[in-house]
Design a protein around this motif. Structure first.
Motif, PDB file in Angstrom:
ATOM      1  N   UNK A   1       0.810  -1.217   0.000  1.00 10.75           N
ATOM      2  CA  UNK A   1       0.000   0.000   0.000  1.00 10.75           C
ATOM      3  C   UNK A   1       0.845   1.269   0.000  1.00 10.75           C
ATOM      4  N   UNK A   2       2.178   1.141   0.082  1.00  6.05           N
ATOM      5  CA  UNK A   2       3.008   2.335   0.200  1.00  6.05           C
ATOM      6  C   UNK A   2       3.642   2.737  -1.122  1.00  6.05           C
ATOM      7  N   UNK A   3       3.277   2.077  -2.210  1.00  8.37           N
ATOM      8  CA  UNK A   3       3.872   2.395  -3.506  1.00  8.37           C
ATOM      9  C   UNK A   3       3.030   3.450  -4.213  1.00  8.37           C
ATOM     10  N   UNK A   4       3.559   4.621  -4.458  1.00 14.42           N
ATOM     11  CA  UNK A   4       2.780   5.641  -5.171  1.00 14.42           C
ATOM     12  C   UNK A   4       2.610   5.280  -6.639  1.00 14.42           C
ATOM     13  N   UNK A   5       1.612   5.848  -7.277  1.00 21.14           N
ATOM     14  CA  UNK A   5       1.406   5.640  -8.711  1.00 21.14           C
ATOM     15  C   UNK A   5       2.491   6.381  -9.481  1.00 21.14           C
ATOM     16  N   UNK A   6       3.292   5.685 -10.272  1.00 21.17           N
ATOM     17  CA  UNK A   6       4.332   6.384 -11.026  1.00 21.17           C
ATOM     18  C   UNK A   6       3.729   7.203 -12.158  1.00 21.17           C
TER      19      UNK A   6
ATOM     20  N   UNK B   1       8.423  -4.372  -9.878  1.00 22.49           N
ATOM     21  CA  UNK B   1       9.454  -4.889  -8.988  1.00 22.49           C
ATOM     22  C   UNK B   1       9.050  -6.311  -8.598  1.00 22.49           C
ATOM     23  N   UNK B   2       9.812  -7.341  -8.989  1.00 27.19           N
ATOM     24  CA  UNK B   2       9.384  -8.717  -8.720  1.00 27.19           C
ATOM     25  C   UNK B   2       9.449  -9.102  -7.245  1.00 27.19           C
ATOM     26  N   UNK B   3      10.126  -8.299  -6.429  1.00 26.94           N
ATOM     27  CA  UNK B   3      10.195  -8.580  -4.995  1.00 26.94           C
ATOM     28  C   UNK B   3       8.929  -8.120  -4.274  1.00 26.94           C
ATOM     29  N   UNK B   4       8.453  -6.937  -4.619  1.00 24.31           N
ATOM     30  CA  UNK B   4       7.302  -6.357  -3.923  1.00 24.31           C
ATOM     31  C   UNK B   4       6.014  -6.435  -4.727  1.00 24.31           C
ATOM     32  N   UNK B   5       6.120  -6.583  -6.037  1.00 26.45           N
ATOM     33  CA  UNK B   5       4.941  -6.519  -6.904  1.00 26.45           C
ATOM     34  C   UNK B   5       4.520  -5.104  -7.247  1.00 26.45           C
ATOM     35  N   UNK B   6       5.236  -4.105  -6.757  1.00 27.46           N
ATOM     36  CA  UNK B   6       4.864  -2.715  -7.033  1.00 27.46           C
ATOM     37  C   UNK B   6       5.134  -2.348  -8.488  1.00 27.46           C
ATOM     38  N   UNK B   7       4.193  -1.667  -9.119  1.00 30.27           N
ATOM     39  CA  UNK B   7       4.448  -1.030 -10.409  1.00 30.27           C
ATOM     40  C   UNK B   7       5.267   0.214 -10.137  1.00 30.27           C
ATOM     41  N   UNK B   8       6.495   0.231 -10.656  1.00 31.54           N
ATOM     42  CA  UNK B   8       7.415   1.330 -10.359  1.00 31.54           C
ATOM     43  C   UNK B   8       7.509   2.345 -11.485  1.00 31.54           C
TER      44      UNK B   8
END
Length: 273
Positions: A37-42, A214-221
């Protein structure tokens, strides 16, 4: 696959970063990292076209990769599915290996000198020599096959849900999963995949945006806007969508195409900020 309404919501969310729901998108439980939930929308980033080359407009492109100066491509549709070696500059098919007529070809990846080609609902992954496309046997797996890539040590599969699924290189046994999120919201419809500099690039089905995961977190970076490229391509039907990403690591070149597209594009991504 997805209903039209779901496709429109997904495409809009990939572009805007807005939250959405897509009931039924994930057929299999995700067993790895929790939703981040801490990954901002790039921000949505433009790409630059370096070159435009011919591509077989009869190819329903599912997977694309670069190896030793050639493009390798998998194509779909029952009775038309194949794995092929292609000359990049001309689009000429050098070698072609057909899949069984009852199977719908999907993603393609390589580890060492072995290619692995998925099928959509048959649960069969075909193995081929990268030198000759000689068949080397097959693997079995559960669930649908959509996109496939590798980090050189393991295979990474998508199944149309919001999951990246990791597979052992020698046995194709599932070894883990991670849920992909955009600004904390699960992102389904992950399709063709490509490993680039430690990130997984993914086409989102029926979207003109490629995402970096990011394959570790699943976040779209990162998110890349390919709509100006898509606008240049004749679209014979609704399924002639952006699909196909190939990375030439030695030459630092990225290639993209689509289903039934007459063109292959070499593109440059903006430098990371």
């Amino acid at each position: 696959m997805a209903r039209a309404g779901s496709i429109l919501r997904i495409a809009a969310s990939v572009v805007t970063g807005a939250a959405f729901s897509c009931p039924g998108a994930s057929a299999l439980p995700v067993q790895a990292a929790p939703v981040e939930t801490s990954c901002p929308a790039p921000a949505l980033e433009p790409v630059r076209v370096i070159a435009r080359m011919p591509h077989d407009s009869r190819a329903f492109t599912q997977g694309l990769l670069w190896h030793r100066g050639s493009l390798f491509e998998s194509t779909g549709q029952e009775g038309q599915s194949s794995v092929r070696r292609v000359e990049p500059r001309t689009g000429r098919v050098i070698t072609r290996r057909a899949l069984p007529d009852t199977q719908f070809g999907e993603g393609l990846a390589r580890i060492g000198n072995e290619l692995v080609a998925l099928t959509w609902t048959s649960g069969v992954a075909h193995r081929f020599s990268a030198d000759t496309l000689k068949p080397l046997g097959s693997f079995r797996y559960s669930g649908e096959g959509w996109g496939l890539t590798s980090d050189g040590q393991r295979y990474i599969r998508s199944d149309g849900s919001d999951a990246l699924i990791f597979h052992d290189a020698a046995t194709f046994a599932e070894t883990g999963r991670v849920r992909v999120t955009l600004a904390g919201t699960p992102l389904p419809q992950l399709n063709e995949l490509e490993w680039v500099d430690g990130l997984v690039l993914a086409n989102i089905w029926h979207s003109d945006v490629i995402v970096a995961i990011d394959p570790q977190t699943g976040c779209v970076t990162r998110r890349f806007d390919l709509s100006p490229i898509v606008a240049q391509v004749p679209r014979p039907d609704a399924e002639a969508v952006l699909n196909g990403i190939a990375w030439n690591a030695e030459g630092r070149r990225l290639f993209v195409t689509g289903k039934y597209w007459p063109s292959l594009f070499e593109i440059a991504l903006p430098d990371p900020k």
